[in-house]
Design a protein around this motif. Sequence first.
Motif, PDB file in Angstrom:
ATOM      1  N   ASN A 120      -6.623   0.838  -7.080  1.00 20.13           N
ATOM      2  CA  ASN A 120      -5.992   1.227  -5.634  1.00 20.13           C
ATOM      3  C   ASN A 120      -4.508   0.774  -6.226  1.00 20.13           C
ATOM      4  O   ASN A 120      -3.587   1.787  -5.988  1.00 20.13           O
ATOM      5  CB  ASN A 120      -6.634   0.927  -4.551  1.00 20.13           C
ATOM      6  N   VAL A 171       1.068   3.216  -4.746  1.00 21.40           N
ATOM      7  CA  VAL A 171       1.349   2.309  -3.874  1.00 21.40           C
ATOM      8  C   VAL A 171       2.869   1.794  -4.307  1.00 21.40           C
ATOM      9  O   VAL A 171       3.779   1.444  -3.776  1.00 21.40           O
ATOM     10  CB  VAL A 171       0.020   1.568  -4.320  1.00 21.40           C
ATOM     11  N   TYR A 275      -2.730  -5.497  -5.003  1.00 15.13           N
ATOM     12  CA  TYR A 275      -3.729  -4.766  -4.324  1.00 15.13           C
ATOM     13  C   TYR A 275      -4.473  -4.757  -5.164  1.00 15.13           C
ATOM     14  O   TYR A 275      -4.857  -4.353  -6.097  1.00 15.13           O
ATOM     15  CB  TYR A 275      -3.243  -3.356  -4.424  1.00 15.13           C
ATOM     16  N   VAL A 327      -1.820  -6.605  -0.848  1.00 11.70           N
ATOM     17  CA  VAL A 327      -1.955  -5.225   0.364  1.00 11.70           C
ATOM     18  C   VAL A 327      -3.701  -6.066   1.243  1.00 11.70           C
ATOM     19  O   VAL A 327      -4.376  -6.336   0.122  1.00 11.70           O
ATOM     20  CB  VAL A 327      -2.097  -4.145  -0.547  1.00 11.70           C
ATOM     21  N   PRO A 330      -8.548  -1.689   3.167  1.00  5.44           N
ATOM     22  CA  PRO A 330      -8.453  -0.846   4.102  1.00  5.44           C
ATOM     23  C   PRO A 330      -9.842  -0.852   4.542  1.00  5.44           C
ATOM     24  O   PRO A 330     -10.740  -1.109   4.048  1.00  5.44           O
ATOM     25  CB  PRO A 330      -8.105  -0.312   3.305  1.00  5.44           C
ATOM     26  N   ALA A 371       0.330  -6.084   4.005  1.00  2.00           N
ATOM     27  CA  ALA A 371       0.754  -5.290   4.403  1.00  2.00           C
ATOM     28  C   ALA A 371      -0.654  -4.971   4.835  1.00  2.00           C
ATOM     29  O   ALA A 371      -2.147  -4.834   4.340  1.00  2.00           O
ATOM     30  CB  ALA A 371       0.503  -4.148   3.572  1.00  2.00           C
ATOM     31  N   THR A 373      -3.498  -3.136   6.794  1.00  2.00           N
ATOM     32  CA  THR A 373      -4.267  -1.376   6.403  1.00  2.00           C
ATOM     33  C   THR A 373      -5.445  -1.406   7.159  1.00  2.00           C
ATOM     34  O   THR A 373      -6.595  -0.315   7.123  1.00  2.00           O
ATOM     35  CB  THR A 373      -4.415  -1.346   5.421  1.00  2.00           C
ATOM     36  N   LYS A 387      -2.203   6.138   1.145  1.00  2.00           N
ATOM     37  CA  LYS A 387      -1.251   5.169   0.528  1.00  2.00           C
ATOM     38  C   LYS A 387       0.341   5.210   0.928  1.00  2.00           C
ATOM     39  O   LYS A 387       0.926   4.253   0.883  1.00  2.00           O
ATOM     40  CB  LYS A 387      -2.089   5.159  -0.848  1.00  2.00           C
ATOM     41  N   VAL A 390       0.975   2.358   2.718  1.00  2.33           N
ATOM     42  CA  VAL A 390       1.089   0.904   2.546  1.00  2.33           C
ATOM     43  C   VAL A 390       1.827   0.816   1.895  1.00  2.33           C
ATOM     44  O   VAL A 390       2.489  -0.092   2.040  1.00  2.33           O
ATOM     45  CB  VAL A 390      -0.748   0.873   1.144  1.00  2.33           C
ATOM     46  N   ARG A 393       4.569  -0.456   4.762  1.00  2.00           N
ATOM     47  CA  ARG A 393       4.765  -1.438   5.086  1.00  2.00           C
ATOM     48  C   ARG A 393       4.580  -2.494   4.270  1.00  2.00           C
ATOM     49  O   ARG A 393       5.437  -3.836   4.345  1.00  2.00           O
ATOM     50  CB  ARG A 393       3.499  -1.552   6.107  1.00  2.00           C
ATOM     51  N   LEU A 394       4.835  -2.448   2.269  1.00  2.00           N
ATOM     52  CA  LEU A 394       5.080  -3.176   1.766  1.00  2.00           C
ATOM     53  C   LEU A 394       6.443  -2.904   1.665  1.00  2.00           C
ATOM     54  O   LEU A 394       7.135  -4.341   1.896  1.00  2.00           O
ATOM     55  CB  LEU A 394       4.511  -2.898   0.362  1.00  2.00           C
TER      56      LEU A 394
END
Length: 509
Positions: A120, A171, A275, A327, A330, A371, A373, A387, A390, A393-394
């Motif tokens: 991911n 990402v 991640y 991350v 999710p 982060a 998710t 994404k 993601v 938020r990071l």
Amino acid sequence: MKKRTRYVVKAGIVAAAFVSAAAQAALQPASLFTDHMVLQRDRPVPVWGTADPGATVTVGFAGQIKQGKADSGGTWNVALEPLSASTKPRTMEISCSNHPTIAYSNVVVGEVWICSGQSNMQFPVASVPEIKALETTAENIRCFEVKRTVALTGQDSCEGGWVVRHPNSAVAFSFAYFLEQAAEVPVGIVLTCWGSSSIEAWMPRDMTETVPHFKTMMAEFDADTATRDKIQAILDGPKPWSKQDDVFLRRQSNILYNAMMHPLAPYACRGLVWYQGERNTQSMFGMIDEPWFSRNSGMLNYADTLQQWMKRLRSEWGQDEFHFLVVMLPGYYKQLPTGPQEGPESPVAHSWAWMRESQLKALDLPGVGVANTIDLGDVKNVHPKDKLPVGQRLALLAQRDTLGMDVEAQGPVFRGLERKGTTLVLSFDHAEELKTTDGERPKGFWLTDDSGKWVPATAAINGQTVVLESAGLKKPLHVRYAFAGKPEVNLVNGAGLPAYPFRTDRFEP
């Protein structure tokens, strides 16, 4: 001795210098020093490499001239004093006596982050239209992508080079994009990731001293001559590798770290975006025998493993301030057969909820952000396409925690509860303008009493608190929120950021 031509770039002028092949090899900066690189601002910048033993090496950049002497093994290391951010292209020159100067052009200074993990993180920009659309307005983003390979011992060099374009990771690119927009300085991404890899793949061998299951894994690896011989045969064999060989390599332990992480230290950077975790969700307790690539931490032991790994990388970089952004996995419906089979919203299933809890325990260390998710993902697809949030938020976490910007970077975080008769009143941090995304009651809350049987809760927002009750419980004791494989959630704060999953009980899984 055979002569060959080496091109040295100085102040935009290409000059030919005739030097011997032996002399060329004698002065060699580390792999991450190339044209177009991004240097980390506001921190000392190590510059290192190899030269003739005893040789004095001089590094010049931005008006600074620093010198260091190569040790008996030929290794040298100097440090530039902290630099201010700059988009101005400048040249770094590295030289030592009797060798031609090496000049790296178009060097800028800004924020540098390593982005690592499994598939991911590797997920391409082209597969996410909203992120691909950012390309037309992206500025001052550069990338060094580490070639995907393995090594049986720690390597001092890797293949790759800095390029003036964004990373081909949805990402990593979206994170860099929003960070650059906020900070208004160049952003450099060192992308080192590989699908299907466990955290153990990225762990140095000496972590056998701090992680018991990893000690077992490496002892088994050392005793498995067939596996080690196969790895070496693949490395020595024809390229490109077959898909089968590619998958075989990336699912091993330690050898990704050797080839794809060890050569990066101690390149100055702000920190690392991580991640990863899907490979370690194949069991709750870890170290199962079949399939062979599931022999890892499992979900419950991942928490300690992740923290020990973070401490070890900080030691590797020699930076206590080395920041980590994790991350959270999710939403996804992957339920293990070891637990109750009650569906994607079950708070008791052996689902990814337990991995998320392990990831959140990394917050026990300073300088770590996670982060959230929990509102993202795909119930059936381990590679969801949503994404863009993601990356956003990071970037918010990085702005707040590493750049000191006054932004809201988290959704509501559970603080405590108060029992009032048949209700529980939950309080939260980061809960200004607490609301739901759809105007309905908050979803995803479950309650239990001393029986340990969980029932859905009726929830209502009251200011910055959430009040829970259930007609079936007279004395509710504990809460689980969004503690499921793919929970249905809608609770956010005024910034639109989702509430973090949590549980107040300590029942064993």
